[in-house]
Design an enzyme around this catalytic site. Sequence first.
Site, PDB file in Angstrom:
ATOM      1  N   SER A 130      17.599   9.435 -14.906  1.00 43.62           N
ATOM      2  CA  SER A 130      16.619  10.696 -14.510  1.00 43.62           C
ATOM      3  C   SER A 130      17.063  12.010 -15.534  1.00 43.62           C
ATOM      4  O   SER A 130      18.121  12.145 -15.700  1.00 43.62           O
ATOM      5  CB  SER A 130      17.019  11.063 -13.048  1.00 43.62           C
ATOM      6  OG  SER A 130      16.024  12.257 -12.731  1.00 43.62           O
ATOM      7  N   LYS A 156      13.089   8.386 -16.473  1.00 36.87           N
ATOM      8  CA  LYS A 156      12.388   9.181 -15.512  1.00 36.87           C
ATOM      9  C   LYS A 156      12.581  10.901 -16.162  1.00 36.87           C
ATOM     10  O   LYS A 156      13.555  11.247 -16.322  1.00 36.87           O
ATOM     11  CB  LYS A 156      12.962   8.988 -14.082  1.00 36.87           C
ATOM     12  CG  LYS A 156      12.566  10.284 -12.922  1.00 36.87           C
ATOM     13  CD  LYS A 156      12.773   9.873 -11.752  1.00 36.87           C
ATOM     14  CE  LYS A 156      13.395  10.842 -11.009  1.00 36.87           C
ATOM     15  NZ  LYS A 156      13.902  10.499  -9.547  1.00 36.87           N
ATOM     16  N   LYS A 158      11.504  14.728 -15.485  1.00 39.28           N
ATOM     17  CA  LYS A 158      11.184  15.663 -14.799  1.00 39.28           C
ATOM     18  C   LYS A 158      10.286  16.470 -15.098  1.00 39.28           C
ATOM     19  O   LYS A 158      10.220  16.923 -16.208  1.00 39.28           O
ATOM     20  CB  LYS A 158      12.533  16.364 -14.328  1.00 39.28           C
ATOM     21  CG  LYS A 158      13.750  15.668 -13.394  1.00 39.28           C
ATOM     22  CD  LYS A 158      13.037  15.246 -12.175  1.00 39.28           C
ATOM     23  CE  LYS A 158      14.453  14.939 -11.309  1.00 39.28           C
ATOM     24  NZ  LYS A 158      13.963  14.751  -9.810  1.00 39.28           N
ATOM     25  N   ASP A 183       8.939  12.792 -12.210  1.00 40.40           N
ATOM     26  CA  ASP A 183       9.197  13.076 -10.790  1.00 40.40           C
ATOM     27  C   ASP A 183       8.895  14.641 -11.149  1.00 40.40           C
ATOM     28  O   ASP A 183       9.448  15.459 -11.698  1.00 40.40           O
ATOM     29  CB  ASP A 183      10.414  12.789 -10.719  1.00 40.40           C
ATOM     30  CG  ASP A 183      10.835  13.177  -9.308  1.00 40.40           C
ATOM     31  OD1 ASP A 183      10.077  13.655  -8.384  1.00 40.40           O
ATOM     32  OD2 ASP A 183      12.080  13.112  -8.901  1.00 40.40           O
ATOM     33  N   GLU A 208       6.180  10.399  -8.996  1.00 36.57           N
ATOM     34  CA  GLU A 208       6.886  10.580  -7.937  1.00 36.57           C
ATOM     35  C   GLU A 208       6.921  11.846  -7.353  1.00 36.57           C
ATOM     36  O   GLU A 208       7.035  13.010  -7.973  1.00 36.57           O
ATOM     37  CB  GLU A 208       8.572  10.312  -8.463  1.00 36.57           C
ATOM     38  CG  GLU A 208       9.436  10.554  -7.184  1.00 36.57           C
ATOM     39  CD  GLU A 208      11.067  10.165  -7.545  1.00 36.57           C
ATOM     40  OE1 GLU A 208      11.110   9.830  -8.747  1.00 36.57           O
ATOM     41  OE2 GLU A 208      11.840  10.486  -6.613  1.00 36.57           O
ATOM     42  N   ASP A 233       9.100  10.471  -2.237  1.00 33.93           N
ATOM     43  CA  ASP A 233      10.886  10.445  -2.195  1.00 33.93           C
ATOM     44  C   ASP A 233      11.062  11.543  -1.147  1.00 33.93           C
ATOM     45  O   ASP A 233      11.116  10.882   0.150  1.00 33.93           O
ATOM     46  CB  ASP A 233      11.060  11.240  -3.462  1.00 33.93           C
ATOM     47  CG  ASP A 233      12.671  11.423  -3.570  1.00 33.93           C
ATOM     48  OD1 ASP A 233      13.612  11.313  -2.424  1.00 33.93           O
ATOM     49  OD2 ASP A 233      12.984  11.955  -4.644  1.00 33.93           O
ATOM     50  N   LYS A 257      16.444   6.692  -0.695  1.00 34.15           N
ATOM     51  CA  LYS A 257      17.808   7.472  -0.856  1.00 34.15           C
ATOM     52  C   LYS A 257      18.588   7.331   0.581  1.00 34.15           C
ATOM     53  O   LYS A 257      17.845   7.854   1.578  1.00 34.15           O
ATOM     54  CB  LYS A 257      17.958   8.900  -1.154  1.00 34.15           C
ATOM     55  CG  LYS A 257      17.417   9.192  -2.509  1.00 34.15           C
ATOM     56  CD  LYS A 257      17.101  10.579  -2.637  1.00 34.15           C
ATOM     57  CE  LYS A 257      16.447  10.711  -4.084  1.00 34.15           C
ATOM     58  NZ  LYS A 257      15.903  12.152  -4.507  1.00 34.15           N
ATOM     59  N   GLY A 285      18.596   8.770  -6.709  1.00 34.35           N
ATOM     60  CA  GLY A 285      19.949   9.453  -6.882  1.00 34.35           C
ATOM     61  C   GLY A 285      19.908  10.845  -6.511  1.00 34.35           C
ATOM     62  O   GLY A 285      18.975  11.682  -6.540  1.00 34.35           O
TER      63      GLY A 285
END
Length: 364
Positions: A130, A156, A158, A183, A208, A233, A257, A285
Amino acid sequence: MELRLIALPLLHPFETSFGVEAEKHCVLVRLDCEGVTGWGECVAMNGPWYSEETTGTAWHILTQFILPHVLGRDFDSAQELQGRLARVRGNKMARAALEGAFLDALARSRDRSLAHFLGGEGTEIESGVSIGIQSSPEALVAIVERELATGYRRAKLKIKPGSDIEFVRAVRLAFPEAQLMVDANSAYTLEDAEHLRSLDVFGLTMIEQPLGHDDIVDHATLSARVQTPICLDESIHSAQDARHALELASCRIINIKAGRVGGLTEAIRIHDICRNRGVPVWCGGMLETNIGRAHNVALASLPGFTLPGDISASERYFVEDIAYPNFRVSSRGTLAVPTTPGTGVEVDEQRLERVTLRRTELVA
Ligand code: NPQ
Ligand code: MG
């Protein structure tokens, strides 16, 4: 029982749509149970940016309502432990930290690895990274290049309004074949549907949590308007939430998670629901230390975790961790699942002492 609040400087500040974090703060739970010790990590952050829980609320709930209620009692399963805590509403991250420590101890007492104890199957898990929001598309491309060269199976990115389309375009142009996803950590609204639809051309594995942190209705509307699969998420706090989201077609993928859903037992329920419906899941995570990371690796070894998760090598995060051995990424982008009892990591007590801000003990 011991509770500690620790602070570990991050190697690199991590920027998401909700802010920049330079230091990792977390609460750790230690349980001494009849000759074995178990460790759990609470994923709540310093501030209520990812969810409403914080290190402070977790400390309060654990010391006042959770730990005293289970202290000195016998439990043969996580279900029994959770049954005793049925009266505590919410506070999933606090609850999950205790359950994590309990399951580590229970697996150790049976001389089994946590992964096997939970029903994990593989010897390794697929690893992804990420990557925080960067100052420019070029800076982002440079980081993605390094991570993919290391072997990671997916990146991933952000995103937030103003740092999205052009950043993704630059990365896709540089790496036409890479498995990429984004995400947004709830940075958009349904009014941005057309804008988010412009991500469709980049062949992302998923978007996400683009919309509200507690929403599953607008996500269903958005899901029908974009081609890229939506992954949830923040919105999923329980197996019931997962079922509701799938029934509403709010998402096609779920990020699991354990901390967000109240522990490994609930995480496995979500895994089972998704597996029965053919919905892929992956393990998220929260910039965990090796304690939480080891719990994530054990969870991700279950067969329904068919997508690479946000579990990367330990050395990406901290100068020095508090438990060892470190998780290393192979050139094929995998992490080995420990086979030694419990989580497979051991706490370095001296190192732990040096990073402890606050400590308390409860004795039966
Ligand atoms: C996510 N994590 O999937 C989270 C959010 C997140 C790896 O992208 C300190 C502690 C900083 C926890 C920043 C990843 C954090 C954090 C972001 C969690 O949405
Ligand atoms: Mg996320």
